[in-house]
Structures are given as structure tokens and as C-alpha cells.
Design an enzyme around this catalytic site. Structure first.
Site, mmCIF file in Angstrom:
data_model
loop_
_atom_site.group_PDB
_atom_site.id
_atom_site.type_symbol
_atom_site.label_atom_id
_atom_site.label_comp_id
_atom_site.label_asym_id
_atom_site.label_seq_id
_atom_site.Cartn_x
_atom_site.Cartn_y
_atom_site.Cartn_z
ATOM 1 N N CYS A 62 -6.541 17.317 -21.782
ATOM 2 C CA CYS A 62 -6.918 17.438 -23.199
ATOM 3 C C CYS A 62 -6.569 16.178 -23.979
ATOM 4 C CB CYS A 62 -6.182 18.616 -23.817
ATOM 5 S SG CYS A 62 -6.309 20.103 -22.834
ATOM 6 N N LYS A 115 -10.396 20.105 -33.898
ATOM 7 C CA LYS A 115 -9.770 20.181 -32.568
ATOM 8 C C LYS A 115 -9.474 18.778 -32.022
ATOM 9 C CE LYS A 115 -8.525 21.079 -28.543
ATOM 10 N NZ LYS A 115 -7.828 22.078 -27.791
HETATM 11 N N1 SAJ Z 1 4.048 14.131 -23.856
HETATM 12 C C1 SAJ Z 1 4.897 13.043 -24.015
HETATM 13 N N2 SAJ Z 1 5.766 13.054 -25.072
HETATM 14 C C2 SAJ Z 1 5.850 14.096 -25.954
HETATM 15 C C3 SAJ Z 1 4.967 15.192 -25.789
HETATM 16 C C4 SAJ Z 1 4.084 15.191 -24.732
HETATM 17 O O1 SAJ Z 1 4.875 12.082 -23.243
HETATM 18 O O2 SAJ Z 1 6.683 14.033 -26.863
HETATM 19 C C5 SAJ Z 1 3.085 14.144 -22.733
HETATM 20 C C6 SAJ Z 1 3.329 15.301 -21.758
HETATM 21 O O3 SAJ Z 1 4.311 14.961 -20.824
HETATM 22 C C7 SAJ Z 1 1.953 15.444 -21.143
HETATM 23 C C8 SAJ Z 1 1.002 15.113 -22.308
HETATM 24 O O4 SAJ Z 1 1.789 14.397 -23.255
HETATM 25 O O5 SAJ Z 1 1.747 14.503 -20.110
HETATM 26 C C9 SAJ Z 1 0.369 16.312 -22.979
HETATM 27 O O6 SAJ Z 1 1.287 17.394 -23.083
HETATM 28 P P1 SAJ Z 1 1.386 18.333 -24.382
HETATM 29 O O7 SAJ Z 1 2.429 19.344 -24.121
HETATM 30 O O8 SAJ Z 1 1.549 17.503 -25.600
HETATM 31 O O9 SAJ Z 1 -0.070 18.981 -24.530
HETATM 32 P P2 SAJ Z 1 -1.081 19.758 -23.531
HETATM 33 O O10 SAJ Z 1 -2.074 18.768 -23.008
HETATM 34 O O11 SAJ Z 1 -0.392 20.620 -22.569
HETATM 35 O O12 SAJ Z 1 -1.819 20.735 -24.612
HETATM 36 C C10 SAJ Z 1 -2.438 20.154 -25.769
HETATM 37 C C11 SAJ Z 1 -1.961 20.944 -27.016
HETATM 38 N N3 SAJ Z 1 -2.360 20.212 -28.211
HETATM 39 C C12 SAJ Z 1 -1.471 19.909 -29.186
HETATM 40 O O13 SAJ Z 1 -0.294 20.176 -29.115
HETATM 41 C C13 SAJ Z 1 -2.019 19.222 -30.401
HETATM 42 C C14 SAJ Z 1 -2.567 22.352 -26.998
HETATM 43 O O14 SAJ Z 1 -2.241 23.047 -28.189
HETATM 44 C C15 SAJ Z 1 -4.089 22.263 -26.834
HETATM 45 O O15 SAJ Z 1 -4.696 23.553 -26.805
HETATM 46 C C16 SAJ Z 1 -4.368 21.564 -25.518
HETATM 47 O O16 SAJ Z 1 -3.848 20.227 -25.607
HETATM 48 C C17 SAJ Z 1 -5.866 21.557 -25.287
HETATM 49 O O17 SAJ Z 1 -6.345 22.376 -24.479
HETATM 50 O O18 SAJ Z 1 -6.583 20.795 -25.970
#
Ligand code: SAJ
Length: 415
Positions: free
Chosen positions: A266, A212
Site C-alpha cells: 500500500c 485514500k
Molecule cells: N514503517 C516505518 N516506520 C514507521 C511506520 C511504518 O518504517 O514509523 C514501515 C513499516 O515497517 C512497513 C511500512 O512502513 O514496512 C508500512 O507499514 P504501516 O504499518 O505503516 O502500514 P501498512 O502498509 O500495513 O497499512 C497501511 C495503513 N495506512 C495508514 O496507516 C495511513 C492502513 O490503514 C491502510 O489500510 C493500508 O496501508 C492499505 O491497505 O492501504
């Protein structure tokens, strides 16, 4: 064993949807939470968090009499712990919520029960959970914590759902089942099979914990690469969005998107659990965290330079949430940037956040005004795009071409 009654401890963004989905399969579910307000809201068939379709599933489960919430634990066949695991000072994991949950359920545990830790946890936390339970209940035998043949079952099955798509991913994602023994894996798999369509893959608890953390660190490192590129491109006067689109045409390149920093509870947290466990070895993981944590500061300096071009700067921050089309402000870089700008005395600050009704506490009393997108477009001379919400994506070049724009999400790179 057939699970007739399941207890879910912690009714937040993960626990509540999990409880409701299990209840929707006809199993009796009792949800436990320390918040009286959350318990009362759920027992009325309502929800205290925003997640698409969750209100319907909770209402149906409560109306059918399959889901109820309480502040007091009671006996069940299986207990699923879904409480927060934030970090403390110095980025050390804070396991106090897990310990409190263990102490709360210990008195009602019975021989043969299954206890599952769903909370994202540092390596070794599941073994600690078994030890805490053993301490509270010397009459029972927990795997790895007692010298006798275990008669209790403990596993780590990390949640992996994406906020905004929780109900879908809860059912369709594969699950990692990290049992303290093979029998623990077998029992946990049986429980997850009642509602998961994805595959349930067994391993040991430590590997499940690390898997994870690895998933979220992988994403963090890749976002850091994109964020670093965006800063390099500013220096070299290259449009980073065009650059990434071009590079991604290579069949084996898939660069993520730069942004104002990494938010949420996360990805900005979990990599630190690896760094804490292996500080000398986790070099890329630590650096990625530092790069992503530094990005908001960099954005603030760009906005200050943009505001400096005006006698009376009016800066509109578009978006406060941590990502697109949600209302979640936890660890949001957009919120932090808006707050920093308000404290920097650079001019009037407007905030546009279509998913909330009132200004968050952090921005109250700071002179920030929550306005509609239309008002912001009429008033502001500087636009700062912090979140790629749908209404912002729908803007036209005519809406913005009289403004100085700091675009952290690449919304206007197409103009
Ligand atoms: N972000 C960027 N650029 C990107 C992708 C995301 O700047 O290309 C930023 C987003 O704007 C945000 C942050 O990253 O601020 C996180 O967003 P996210 O959509 O990547 O992830 P979370 O935090 O909503 O959810 C993540 C997910 N993990 C992965 O994709 C590996 C989800 O599957 C997990 O269950 C969750 O964390 C968790 O609970 O751990």
C-alpha cells in the site's frame, strides 16, 4: 433497500475479511475469486491468508451457510470489488484487475444494483469502472456513463484497515463513501451501516479516491522524514533513536520511526498514483518515495562495511516480513536486503523469520540458510535487525554484545 445478498469480488487480505464480517451480520454473501485454491479453501471454512481471528470468523460464516465462495459470478443486490491495483512499468497504475472484475460481473448485473469499488485507486478510476460496465451492459444506465436517468449505483469506498488488525478496524474505522451521485452515497452508506460502527461520511468518488491516496502518502512522507534523519544522524554521529525520542517530547512534534525502507502493498505503491496524476506538482510525495526506496540500498552498504571487519563473516538477518509480527513478505525491504546481501558474496548469510516455515522462493538457491534465532546468535558475527518482531525485542544485551550489529529498527538503542 434491504441488502439480502452481497457479492464480494476478490477474496484477498481485504475481500475475505469483508465478506466474512458481512456474512456474520446474517446477510448472504457470495465471494468470487479467480483462484480455485482460494475458493476451495474458503468453502471448507478455512483461510488462505494469515490475519488474527480471521479463521474463526470465516469458519463460523461458512458453517452457518451465510458465506460461500465461487469462481463464477451470480446475481446479487450489491457487488464489492476488492482486487489488487499494483503499478506497471514507470509507476503507472495498473487497473487491469478492476477491468477484469467489471467484465466478470457485468453479465449478472440487474437494474437497481449497487457496485462498490474498494480497491485503492487513482483519481478517476470509479468513473472508468462505470464506463466499463456501461460498455458491457448498454441495456442498463450507469451514473455519468449514460444519458438516461441512472438505474444503477456506483461508489468508491476505499478500504483503510491495518494488516494485523483488520477485523477490528473493518468495524470500528470511519468510512469514506464516494458516490458517483447522491443516491449512490445513500445506498452505499446503507450497506456499510450493516457492519461498520464508525461514521460513514459521504463525498464524491474523486475526493474519496484522493483521500485514500493522501492517507498513505502522508504516512510515506513522514516515514521518509525519519529515514532521512537516520542517514543524516549516521553522518553526524548522533543516535537517531535518542534524537527522535527527545524531539518528540515537544507537544507538537511526532516523528515516526526510521526503518530499513517501506514495505507492504500500500504505502510503497499508492503515492505513485498521485505522482502519476500530477507529475510536476507532486514534488514532496515523489521525493519521499525515492528516499524510502533508497533506504534498503543504504542498509546493504552498512552491512557490507560491518562484514568487512571479519575474515569469515557470518551475517544473520533478523526478520524478512515487511513489518513486525506478521508473515507478509510482499514488497518487503527486509527480504530485498537479505537477497542483495546473498548476491553480494560477503560471507555466509543466515535468515531468521519466526513467522514462516520455509525460505521464500526469492532466497532459495542463493546459499541463504533459514535458522532459528538461537542458532543465529550462536553462529553469526554480524547481526542485521530488519524487523522488530516480538522475539527480537525480547533479546538481552548479553545476547548481542559480542556481535557487530546493524540495527535498522532501533531495538538495541536502549542498551
Ligand atoms: N514503517 C516505518 N516506520 C514507521 C511506520 C511504518 O518504517 O514509523 C514501515 C513499516 O515497517 C512497513 C511500512 O512502513 O514496512 C508500512 O507499514 P504501516 O504499518 O505503516 O502500514 P501498512 O502498509 O500495513 O497499512 C497501511 C495503513 N495506512 C495508514 O496507516 C495511513 C492502513 O490503514 C491502510 O489500510 C493500508 O496501508 C492499505 O491497505 O492501504
Amino acid at each position: 433497500m434491504a441488502f439480502k445478498k452481497v457479492s464480494v469480488v476478490g477474496l484477498g487480505y481485504i475481500g475475505l475479511p469483508t465478506a466474512a464480517v458481512i456474512a456474520s451480520r446474517g446477510i448472504e454473501v457470495i465471494g468470487i475469486d479467480v483462484s480455485q485454491k482460494a475458493v476451495e479453501t474458503i468453502n471448507q471454512g478455512k483461510v488462505h491468508i494469515v490475519e488474527p481471528d480471521l479463521d474463526m470468523v470465516v469458519q463460523a460464516a461458512v458453517t452457518m451457510g451465510k458465506l460461500r465462495a465461487s469462481m463464477t459470478p451470480e446475481p446479487a443486490d450489491a457487488f464489492m470489488i476488492a482486487v489488487p491495483t499494483p503499478f506497471k512499468e514507470g509507476h503507472q497504475p495498473d487497473l487491469s484487475y478492476i477491468e477484469a472484475a467489471a467484465k466478470a460481473i457485468a453479465p449478472v448485473l440487474e437494474k437497481g444494483n449497487l457496485v462498490i469499488l474498494e480497491s485503492t485507486s487513482p483519481v478517476g478510476a470509479t468513473e472508468k469502472l462505470a464506463a466499463w460496465l456501461q460498455e458491457q451492459r448498454p441495456d442498463l444506465h450507469f451514473p455519468g456513463a449514460s444519458n438516461s436517468e441512472p438505474n444503477m449505483f456506483v461508489a468508491h469506498c476505499p478500504e483503510r484497515v491495518l494488516p494485523g488488525r483488520v477485523l477490528e478496524e473493518l468495524v470500528s474505522n470511519d468510512r469514506i463513501i464516494g458516490g458517483l451521485t447522491a443516491k449512490c452515497c445513500e445506498m452505499a452508506t446503507e450497506l456499510y451501516k450493516t457492519f461498520v460502527r464508525g461514521e460513514c461520511i459521504s463525498t464524491n468518488a474523486r475526493t474519496a479516491e484522493m483521500a485514500k491516496l493522501t492517507e498513505n502518502s502522508f504516512r510515506d512522507v513522514n516515514i521518509a522524514f525519519a529515514n532521512e534523519l537516520s542517514i543524516i544522524c549516521d553522518k553526524l554521529k548522533i543516535n537517531v533513536w535518542e534524537l527522535i525520542a527527545l524531539a518528540n517530547r515537544h507537544p507538537r512534534v511526532n516523528i515516526l520511526s526510521p526503518g530499513p525502507g517501506v514495505g507492504g502493498h500500500c504505502i510503497a505503491v499508492d503515492p505513485w498514483f498521485i505522482v502519476d496524476s500530477a507529475p510536476d506538482e507532486a514534488r514532496i510525495i515523489r521525493t519521499a518515495r525515492e528516499i524510502n526506496d533508497h533506504k534498503p540500498e543504504y542498509v546493504v552498504s552498512k552491512v557490507k562495511a560491518a562484514a568487512d571487519q571479519f575474515k569469515r563473516p557470518i551475517v544473520a538477518c533478523l526478520g524478512l516480513a515487511f513489518k513486525a509480527d506478521i508473515d507478509d513478505l510482499r514488497e518487503s525491504p527486509a527480504l530485498d536486503i537479505t537477497c542483495e546481501l546473498a548476491n553480494a558474496n560477503i560471507g555466509q548469510i543466515l535468515a531468521v523469520e519466526p513467522n514462516i516455515q520455509e525460505l521464500p522462493g526469492k532466497l532459495q538457491g542463493q546459499g541463504v540458510e533459514l535458522v532459528s534465532l538461537q542458532q543465529a546468535l550462536e553462529m553469526a558475527n554480524v547481526l542485521v535487525v530488519l524487523v522488530d518482531h516480538k522475539p527480537f525485542k525480547a533479546l538481552h544485551s548479553n545476547d548481542i554484545n559480542t556481535k557487530v550489529v546493524v540495527d535498522t529498527r532501533g531495538l538495541f538503542s536502549r542498551f
